[in-house]
Structure formats: structure tokens, C-alpha cells
Design a protein around this motif. Structure first.
Motif, short mmCIF file in Angstrom:
data_model
loop_
_atom_site.label_atom_id
_atom_site.label_comp_id
_atom_site.label_asym_id
_atom_site.label_seq_id
_atom_site.Cartn_x
_atom_site.Cartn_y
_atom_site.Cartn_z
N ILE A 129 0.82 -1.23 0.00
CA ILE A 129 0.00 0.00 0.00
C ILE A 129 0.85 1.27 0.00
O ILE A 129 0.42 2.31 -0.50
N LEU A 130 2.06 1.22 0.53
CA LEU A 130 2.89 2.42 0.57
C LEU A 130 3.71 2.63 -0.72
O LEU A 130 4.45 3.59 -0.83
N ARG A 131 3.60 1.70 -1.68
CA ARG A 131 4.31 1.90 -2.95
C ARG A 131 3.47 1.48 -4.16
O ARG A 131 2.80 2.28 -4.76
N ASP A 132 3.42 0.21 -4.48
CA ASP A 132 2.83 -0.15 -5.77
C ASP A 132 1.33 0.07 -5.84
O ASP A 132 0.79 0.38 -6.90
N GLU A 171 6.66 -2.91 1.11
CA GLU A 171 7.25 -2.23 -0.04
C GLU A 171 6.85 -0.76 0.05
O GLU A 171 5.66 -0.43 0.07
N CYS A 172 7.84 0.12 0.14
CA CYS A 172 7.51 1.52 0.42
C CYS A 172 8.32 2.52 -0.41
O CYS A 172 8.20 3.72 -0.22
N TRP A 173 9.18 2.03 -1.31
CA TRP A 173 10.11 2.95 -1.97
C TRP A 173 10.48 2.40 -3.34
O TRP A 173 10.18 1.26 -3.66
N GLY A 174 11.11 3.22 -4.15
CA GLY A 174 11.52 2.79 -5.49
C GLY A 174 10.38 2.89 -6.48
O GLY A 174 9.36 3.54 -6.21
N GLY A 175 10.52 2.23 -7.62
CA GLY A 175 9.52 2.35 -8.68
C GLY A 175 9.37 3.82 -9.04
O GLY A 175 10.34 4.54 -9.18
N ALA A 176 8.12 4.28 -9.14
CA ALA A 176 7.88 5.68 -9.53
C ALA A 176 7.81 6.62 -8.32
O ALA A 176 7.62 7.82 -8.50
N THR A 177 7.96 6.09 -7.09
CA THR A 177 7.80 6.98 -5.92
C THR A 177 8.86 8.07 -5.90
O THR A 177 8.59 9.19 -5.47
N MET A 198 12.21 -2.16 -1.65
CA MET A 198 12.09 -1.20 -2.75
C MET A 198 12.13 -1.93 -4.10
O MET A 198 12.56 -3.07 -4.17
N LEU A 199 11.69 -1.23 -5.16
CA LEU A 199 11.78 -1.75 -6.53
C LEU A 199 12.85 -0.97 -7.27
O LEU A 199 12.87 0.26 -7.22
N PHE A 200 13.72 -1.68 -7.98
CA PHE A 200 14.92 -1.10 -8.58
C PHE A 200 15.04 -1.64 -10.01
O PHE A 200 15.04 -2.86 -10.22
N ASP A 212 15.92 -2.82 3.30
CA ASP A 212 16.46 -4.15 3.62
C ASP A 212 16.48 -5.06 2.40
O ASP A 212 17.42 -5.82 2.19
N ILE A 213 15.41 -4.99 1.61
CA ILE A 213 15.27 -5.89 0.45
C ILE A 213 15.18 -5.04 -0.82
O ILE A 213 14.32 -4.16 -0.92
N ILE A 214 16.05 -5.32 -1.78
CA ILE A 214 16.00 -4.61 -3.07
C ILE A 214 15.52 -5.59 -4.13
O ILE A 214 16.18 -6.59 -4.40
#
Length: 469
Positions: free
Chosen positions: A14-17, A48-54, A84-86, A115-117
Motif C-alpha cells: 500500500i505504501l508503494r505499488d 514495499e515503500c520505496w523505489g519504482g515511480a515513488t 524497494m523496486l529497482f 532491507d530488500i532490493i
């Protein structure tokens, strides 16, 4: 006889995708922070809270520093891993970056709380993932490689099994099946997860979208086949182009060997926090009810939801909306000509735009974008099948395509970037913000300076005037 427990692990999106898929990544840090303490008690595998289009959206539309957001979120999550998504060698941008930028970005992401990429490449070219995986391992982060899932003659079970073996050999810690268009149907999920489990000992995670209406069933069959982790979103931001609902999946597995053991009342409290936001976004038009339904064209043309709306707006601008069906039919043909790449950022935009040009100009490949030429010339990496030789000649003429890893041709660029933006640097991470989005970063740095010095911020805040926040 007691049943051996194999609880499914759950990653919350909910905090990212979820908000990226439904409201173009417009949830603010301020909206996230009050609920983090409760979310931290759920027992998620990760959030999941970071990366992608955020990253881009925070700077461009919300005038927020994405690094500051990450640090604040990290402060709130005491017991839960952050993810995060990278985009592999593209990091979070749209071009390939030099290895030194990729390494530094990974280092700073982990130092600030990740922690997890989850690392993916739009062509599944394993060479574009190596630098990020090595960097994550060096920083003691968890490197997960995501396979961009798609359909086509090249994408056999043997293809996926072979990819899984290579990923394990590369030193990744887990594998994600990244089904960005909701193409994985339930019984195919059983086959795929079973095949991957036979070829690797790494944990398997599944990420899909509800666009085509099958996602919850797909998760159920995947978990029964041995899938270890699934991605879900709290119900106010679930379904449609987002993920299946967290509470529903937890309930579906309750009392079985896969029961994640979540507290139903806690989930209700978290959902209640997000419900008024959903109402607000619906009322303002930021959340369009259209993205909440099932779009079966996704299965027919293998076009992700976001790409469909992109095609509509491109045709609208050209006054050629009546050509939509023709363009939809042209997309799979262009994709085949280009070596059957998965349709995910940026390959989805490249293939989609080329299909529009082919239809609107009335002649295939008469006009080509520079990105189209770059894809055909191997600048994004290697497609699974070779590009059609006749199409290649039309697109890039006699130019010889590159066959090496594209980043091998890029000189280290950190020092140069550092010099260019030195006067605005307030923290080490600013150079990375500038590296990814130079113009947007400059606008943001000026805005930040204006805020700090009390100068009229509207002078620096030009970017924001054209967009609703």
C-alpha cells in the motif's frame, strides 16, 4: 496426523505499488506516517515503500525529498523489513547509468533503511542486473531478482527454469515472478512455481496485478504449489490495477497450513485508516473508478493497464482515437518484431508508442522514436529472440547493433555529476537525485532552498503549477 505448517509470507504494497497503480503515486509521506506503528505489528514479511515511480513522483508532484521519506518510514518500522523496486542498470530512471552510480545508489538505499532490493530488467537481460546484485550483497542487503513475466513462444518453462538457475549462481537471495500485466492465470501459476522450485532452492515470491481479474485465484494456486511470499495491498487500495487485498488473502488461508496468522482486528483498523483517503481521492478524481474494474483486453493483447491508458492519451493528442483497436492489434506485432520483450517500463512505452506511429502514419516503421532505435540497436540489452532483420534495417539502417552489456560503454559518471550540482548539495544523496532526474532535481533543490530561506517559494515552484498534487 498434524499438518505441517507452511505459512505464506506477505509483502504489503500500500505504501508503494498500490498507490502507484491506482493514483499515480500521489500518497504523501504525511499520509503514511500515522499508521506505520500499527502496520509494524501485523507481521508482514516486508513492506514495499520505496523505489519504482515513488522517487520521481515525490520530487516532481509532491515536492518531497524521497530520501527523507525513506528515513521517516524507517524510524516507524521497528520490526518489519522495508523493500524497494529497482530497475537494474536503469536504477529508478529511464536510461542506463554507469556502474559507479548504480553501486552508490544501492549503498545509500540500504544505509537509509532499505532491507530488500527487488531488481528487475525490462528485457530479462541478466547482465543488466549483475552490478546491483553485487552492490546489495556487499552492503549485506537482500538482493531479490524479479523475472519480468510475459507470454510468447520464447517463454517456455525451460526458459524460466534456466533464468532461475542463473539468478541463484549470480548470488541473489530470492526470486520474484513479476507479473506486471496480470497475465499469469491460476493453473499456469501452479506449473511455473513447481518448475522454479525444481530448479532453485531460493525462496519464490509472486507479484501480480488484479487488472485481468484472476490474481487472487493465481495466488492461491501458486501458494499451494510452494510459492513462499505473495504481494498484497490493504483493501482500500486493492484490486483493479493494484494487488489482491491483504485481509482477503489472509482470511482465505486462515485455518490452513498456509495461514499467515494475522490479527483480523488489526487489519480492520489499518483499512479504516485508509478508507477516508480513498473516498477523498475518488471525490477529487485522482482515483478513477475505471482503474478499479477488470480489463480483459489485458489477457488478449498482453498490455499492462498503465500502458492501455497511455495509448488512449497518445491517440487523443493526435486526434486519432478511432484508431485505438488498430493500435491494440499492432502492439503484439511490434513486440514480435522487436524480439518479444516483456512489456514493462520502459519497453512497454517504446513498443506502445511505435505501434501508435505505425498505425497513425499508415506505414510501419516510417517514423521511429529515438528510444525505438535504441532498443533495436541493443542499447537496452539483449531481447530473448533476435530482432526481425528487415525491421532492424528499417529502424536503424546499416548501423551495427551492440552485443555487449550496455553499461560497459558508459564511463564512470559520479564525479562529473557531483561537480554539476555541487552548489545545491545539502546531503550526499542529492547527487543521486540529480543523476536520475537532473531537471526535476534542480527544480526541487531550488524549491527546497526557497523554503529554507523564506523566499517566495512560488518562484522556485514552477513545476508544481501544472499538476494537481
Amino acid at each position: 496426523m498434524s499438518v505441517e505448517k507452511k505459512p505464506v509470507k506477505i509483502t504489503e504494497t500500500i505504501l508503494r505499488d498500490a498507490h502507484q497503480s491506482l493514483i499515480a503515486t500521489r500518497m504523501t509521506t504525511e499520509q503514511m506516517l500515522p499508521i506505520i506503528e500499527k502496520m509494524d505489528k501485523v507481521g508482514y514479511h516486508s513492506v514495499e515503500c520505496w523505489g519504482g515511480a515513488t522517487f520521481d513522483a515525490s520530487l516532481r508532484f509532491l515536492k518531497e525529498d524521497p530520501w527523507e521519506r525513506l528515513r521517516k518510514i524507517k524510524d516507524g518500522f521497528k520490526n518489519t523489513k522495508l523493500q524497494m523496486l529497482f530497475r537494474g542498470q536503469n536504477i529508478l530512471g529511464y536510461r542506463h547509468y554507469a556502474d559507479d552510480v548504480v553501486e552508490y545508489f544501492v549503498q545509500k538505499s540500504i544505509a537509509n533503511g532499505i532491507d530488500i532490493i527487488r531488481i528487475f530488467d525490462c528485457l530479462n537481460d541478466i547482465r543488466n542486473l549483475e552490478t546491483a546484485v553485487k552492490a546489495a550483497n556487499k552492503e549485506n542487503g537482500h538482493a531479490q531478482i524479479a523475472l519480468s513475466y510475459t507470454l510468447g513462444e520464447a517463454y517456455t518453462l525451460d526458459y524460466w527454469k534456466n533464468m532461475a538457475k542463473q539468478i541463484e549462481e549470480m548470488g541473489a537471495n530470492s526470486i520474484c515472478i513479476k507479473d506486471m500485466a496480470g497475465l499469469l492465470v491460476p493453473y499456469k501459476a501452479t506449473e511455473l512455481v513447481t518448475a522454479l522450485k525444481e530448479s532453485t532452492s531460493l525462496p519464490i515470491q509472486l507479484h501480480t496485478h488484479y487488472t485481468s481479474g484472476v490474481a487472487s485465484m493465481t495466488y492461491m494456486k501458486a501458494v499451494e504449489a510452494g510459492c513462499d511470499i505473495i504481494d498484497t495491498a490493504m483493501s482500500p487500495m486493492a484490486l483493479g490495477t493494484s494487488q489482491p487485498a491483504t485481509e482477503v488473502m489472509a482470511k482465505a488461508f486462515e485455518g490452513t497450513e498456509y495461514d499467515p496468522g494475522f490479527d483480523e482486528n488489526l487489519l480492520v483498523e489499518i483499512a479504516d485508516y485508509f478508507k477516508p483517503m480513498r473516498e477523498e481521492w475518488l471525490a477529487s478524481g485522482l482515483l478513477n473508478p475505471k482503474v478499479m474494474g477488470v480489463d480483459i483486453k489485458t489477457l488478449l493483447y498482453q498490455v499492462p493497464g498503465g500502458m492501455l491508458s497511455n495509448l488512449v492519451s497518445q491517440l487523443k493528442e493526435m486526434g486519432a482515437e478511432d484508431k485505438f483497436q488498430e493500435v491494440l492489434e499492432e502492439v503484439p506485432r511490434v513486440r514480435k518484431d522487436y524480439g518479444e520483450p516483456p512489456l514493462v517500463t520502459p519497453s512497454s512505452q517504446i513498443v506502445g508508442t511505435q505501434a501508435v506511429l505505425n498505425v497513425v502514419t499508415g506505414e510501419r516503421y516510417k517514423m521511429c522514436t529515438k528510444e525505438s532505435k535504441a532498443l533495436v540497436a541493443g542499447e537496452y540489452g539483449q531481447s530473448v529472440l533476435p530482432v526481425d532483420p528487415e525491421v532492424r534495417k528499417k529502424v536503424i539502417g546499416d548501423q551495427e547493433p551492440i552485443t555487449c552489456r550496455p553499461a560497459d560503454l558508459i564511463e564512470n559518471e559520479l564525479d562529473k555529476l557531483e561537480k554539476e550540482m555541487a552548489q545545491y548539495k545539502k546531503q550526499d544523496e542529492d547527487v543521486l537525485t540529480y543523476a536520475l532526474f537532473p531537471q526535476v532535481a534542480m527544480d526541487f533543490f531550488k524549491y527546497r532552498e526557497a523554503q529554507e530561506t523564506g523566499v517566495d517559494a512560488s518562484i522556485a515552484n514552477t513545476e508544481n503549477k501544472t499538476y494537481p498534487v
